[in-house]
Motif scaffolding. Sequence first.
Motif, PDB file in Angstrom:
ATOM      1  N   GLY A 248       0.688  -1.221  -0.077  1.00  0.00           N
ATOM      2  CA  GLY A 248       0.051   0.047  -0.001  1.00  0.00           C
ATOM      3  C   GLY A 248       0.875   1.245   0.150  1.00  0.00           C
ATOM      4  O   GLY A 248       0.361   2.416   0.329  1.00  0.00           O
ATOM      5  N   GLU A 249       2.037   1.265  -0.387  1.00  0.00           N
ATOM      6  CA  GLU A 249       2.957   2.572  -0.501  1.00  0.00           C
ATOM      7  C   GLU A 249       3.009   2.873  -1.861  1.00  0.00           C
ATOM      8  O   GLU A 249       3.199   1.978  -2.783  1.00  0.00           O
ATOM      9  N   LEU A 250       3.064   4.301  -1.787  1.00  0.00           N
ATOM     10  CA  LEU A 250       3.477   4.764  -3.212  1.00  0.00           C
ATOM     11  C   LEU A 250       4.649   4.489  -3.651  1.00  0.00           C
ATOM     12  O   LEU A 250       5.792   4.579  -3.017  1.00  0.00           O
ATOM     13  N   VAL A 251       4.899   4.197  -5.144  1.00  0.00           N
ATOM     14  CA  VAL A 251       6.015   3.794  -5.668  1.00  0.00           C
ATOM     15  C   VAL A 251       6.406   4.873  -6.637  1.00  0.00           C
ATOM     16  O   VAL A 251       5.612   4.953  -7.496  1.00  0.00           O
ATOM     17  N   THR A 252       7.700   5.676  -6.646  1.00  0.00           N
ATOM     18  CA  THR A 252       7.895   6.706  -7.425  1.00  0.00           C
ATOM     19  C   THR A 252       8.349   6.151  -8.797  1.00  0.00           C
ATOM     20  O   THR A 252       8.801   4.918  -8.889  1.00  0.00           O
ATOM     21  N   ILE A 253       8.316   6.865  -9.747  1.00  0.00           N
ATOM     22  CA  ILE A 253       8.686   6.561 -11.197  1.00  0.00           C
ATOM     23  C   ILE A 253       9.995   5.801 -11.518  1.00  0.00           C
ATOM     24  O   ILE A 253      10.104   4.905 -12.090  1.00  0.00           O
ATOM     25  N   ASP A 254      11.057   6.236 -10.490  1.00  0.00           N
ATOM     26  CA  ASP A 254      12.288   5.799 -10.740  1.00  0.00           C
ATOM     27  C   ASP A 254      12.578   4.179 -10.227  1.00  0.00           C
ATOM     28  O   ASP A 254      13.291   3.534 -10.458  1.00  0.00           O
ATOM     29  N   GLU A 255      11.474   4.145  -9.256  1.00  0.00           N
ATOM     30  CA  GLU A 255      11.395   2.809  -8.600  1.00  0.00           C
ATOM     31  C   GLU A 255      10.471   1.665  -9.047  1.00  0.00           C
ATOM     32  O   GLU A 255      10.340   0.482  -8.771  1.00  0.00           O
ATOM     33  N   GLN A 256       9.446   2.187 -10.042  1.00  0.00           N
ATOM     34  CA  GLN A 256       8.579   1.344 -10.637  1.00  0.00           C
ATOM     35  C   GLN A 256       8.975   0.288 -11.486  1.00  0.00           C
ATOM     36  O   GLN A 256       9.919   0.205 -12.259  1.00  0.00           O
ATOM     37  N   ASN A 257       8.136  -0.823 -11.568  1.00  0.00           N
ATOM     38  CA  ASN A 257       8.419  -2.208 -12.097  1.00  0.00           C
ATOM     39  C   ASN A 257       7.737  -1.636 -13.699  1.00  0.00           C
ATOM     40  O   ASN A 257       6.800  -1.810 -13.830  1.00  0.00           O
ATOM     41  N   ARG A 258       8.620  -1.428 -14.573  1.00  0.00           N
ATOM     42  CA  ARG A 258       8.125  -0.665 -16.092  1.00  0.00           C
ATOM     43  C   ARG A 258       7.429  -1.870 -16.656  1.00  0.00           C
ATOM     44  O   ARG A 258       6.719  -1.698 -17.624  1.00  0.00           O
ATOM     45  N   ALA A 259       7.816  -3.214 -16.338  1.00  0.00           N
ATOM     46  CA  ALA A 259       6.974  -4.387 -16.925  1.00  0.00           C
ATOM     47  C   ALA A 259       5.551  -4.295 -16.841  1.00  0.00           C
ATOM     48  O   ALA A 259       4.684  -4.972 -17.283  1.00  0.00           O
ATOM     49  N   ALA A 260       5.093  -3.665 -15.699  1.00  0.00           N
ATOM     50  CA  ALA A 260       3.700  -3.641 -15.082  1.00  0.00           C
ATOM     51  C   ALA A 260       2.978  -2.257 -15.993  1.00  0.00           C
ATOM     52  O   ALA A 260       1.748  -2.098 -15.689  1.00  0.00           O
ATOM     53  N   TRP A 261       3.814  -1.523 -16.798  1.00  0.00           N
ATOM     54  CA  TRP A 261       3.267  -0.501 -17.418  1.00  0.00           C
ATOM     55  C   TRP A 261       2.080  -0.827 -18.505  1.00  0.00           C
ATOM     56  O   TRP A 261       2.502  -1.919 -19.136  1.00  0.00           O
ATOM     57  N   ASP A 262       1.376  -0.336 -18.796  1.00  0.00           N
ATOM     58  CA  ASP A 262       0.292  -0.845 -19.783  1.00  0.00           C
ATOM     59  C   ASP A 262       0.808  -0.406 -21.165  1.00  0.00           C
ATOM     60  O   ASP A 262       0.917   0.878 -21.688  1.00  0.00           O
ATOM     61  N   PRO A 263       1.360  -1.223 -22.059  1.00  0.00           N
ATOM     62  CA  PRO A 263       2.028  -0.943 -23.299  1.00  0.00           C
ATOM     63  C   PRO A 263       0.887  -0.255 -24.428  1.00  0.00           C
ATOM     64  O   PRO A 263       1.408   0.444 -25.046  1.00  0.00           O
ATOM     65  N   ALA A 264      -0.308  -0.753 -24.393  1.00  0.00           N
ATOM     66  CA  ALA A 264      -1.281  -0.182 -25.360  1.00  0.00           C
ATOM     67  C   ALA A 264      -1.702   1.235 -25.071  1.00  0.00           C
ATOM     68  O   ALA A 264      -1.513   2.030 -25.976  1.00  0.00           O
ATOM     69  N   LEU A 265      -1.624   1.689 -23.895  1.00  0.00           N
ATOM     70  CA  LEU A 265      -1.953   2.940 -23.410  1.00  0.00           C
ATOM     71  C   LEU A 265      -0.580   3.681 -23.665  1.00  0.00           C
ATOM     72  O   LEU A 265      -0.897   4.948 -24.410  1.00  0.00           O
ATOM     73  N   ILE A 266       0.536   3.290 -23.663  1.00  0.00           N
ATOM     74  CA  ILE A 266       1.848   3.915 -24.126  1.00  0.00           C
ATOM     75  C   ILE A 266       1.803   4.227 -25.509  1.00  0.00           C
ATOM     76  O   ILE A 266       2.304   5.322 -26.006  1.00  0.00           O
ATOM     77  N   HIS A 267       1.714   3.261 -26.151  1.00  0.00           N
ATOM     78  CA  HIS A 267       1.561   3.227 -27.749  1.00  0.00           C
ATOM     79  C   HIS A 267       0.762   4.341 -28.206  1.00  0.00           C
ATOM     80  O   HIS A 267       0.968   5.241 -29.006  1.00  0.00           O
TER      81      HIS A 267
END
Length: 413
Positions: A253-272
């Motif tokens: 339940g802790e905020l994760v800053t962008i430099d520590e985020q697991n980028r594999a969990a980002w949504d590729p369709a939205l990024i595209h």
Amino acid sequence: MSSRHADAAIIRAHREEWARVIAALIQRFGDFDIAEEAAAEAFATAVQRWPTDGIPPNPGAWLTLTAGREAIDRIRRESKRESKQKESRHLFDKEPPEASGAIEDERLRLIFTCCHPALAMQARVALTLRMVAGLTVPEIARAFLVQESTMGQRITRAKAKIKAARIPYRVPAASDLPARVSGVLAVLFLVFNEGYLATGPDTDPIRQELTTEAIRLTRLIRTLLPDDGEVAGLLALMLLTEARRGARISTTGELVTIDEQNRAAWDPALIHEGHQLVRERLAAAITGAGPGRYQVLAAINAVHTSAREARDTDWSQVVALYDQLISLDPSPIVALNRAIAVAELDGPEVALATIDRLGDRLAGYRIYHAARAELLRRLGRTLQARTAYDTAIAMTGNSAETAHLTRRRAQLG
């Protein structure tokens, strides 16, 4: 239960119904105060009855009917007063509703109506956040960095001006849309931000229903104004930010800053999709007018989401884009964000010197104190960093953000 204390959780759970009830009541009775009071009473009744009776099959219809009855009762109670005579005629209103005009979506119609050019920009945004998004006055006040009483007065004055100036509640014609769009985009940006990182202590850290609705409405505006660069820019900004939602809160339940985020969990369709919009706007800017605020913000987010790892971020490009943004929006918050980027390029000492000059204007802004704490930490100034963390924690209502700042403070020893 008082109409001004309707349960916030019920409103949040049925936020779309809140806006539809408000829209229906304003169209029928022509009064923002009556609409808001009656809608609040309907939600207060729902708080009392739904836990025992169960949620009705059609919550929106139930709320609209209940609110309509409350509005009629309210007008009847006031019907002897001269100022209410005209409103009482709506008790037996048999006129057909107005045609929907260029805007088919009910909530979007209400947004454009609240964003009437006769109102000051801040009044338009505040009124729409209250009447359409259902945000509370404290939530809106935090978004504007002003006192709750100040925001309450601002909303009250906006509604009073609508009544005094006899501003009609009607759908704007297609030709009126471009003049209204800047206020609408400002509203949707703030709604999205409240969902992206909720400011209230009694809400989820991320309010997906707000980010989802802001994106949906921005898509609708894009269909109405497909050539508007700022509409496309705001949509791209939202998509690239929403793409990171799955990585922003840890399992604890802790905020994760962008430099520590697991980028594999980002949504590729939205990024595209977001990157494609940014590229389209960059191509258009070569032959047309320069990009606006939302387009530059989208470009900054495109740089962040293009990096495979945090260390690969092109910080020189980020700083250059912030330089461009400052020329469009020379606000202290933009200067703060630029300084945070400068810290990655030129070091924390250079950035801290800039941030310290913003203290008088950003003393009430929690992110200012959090950013300052991080820079002091990097410079080894532990006691000052601890004080800055304490200030930021005291000002933070978001549970995930509080957990992050508390852990960072504890690591100081």
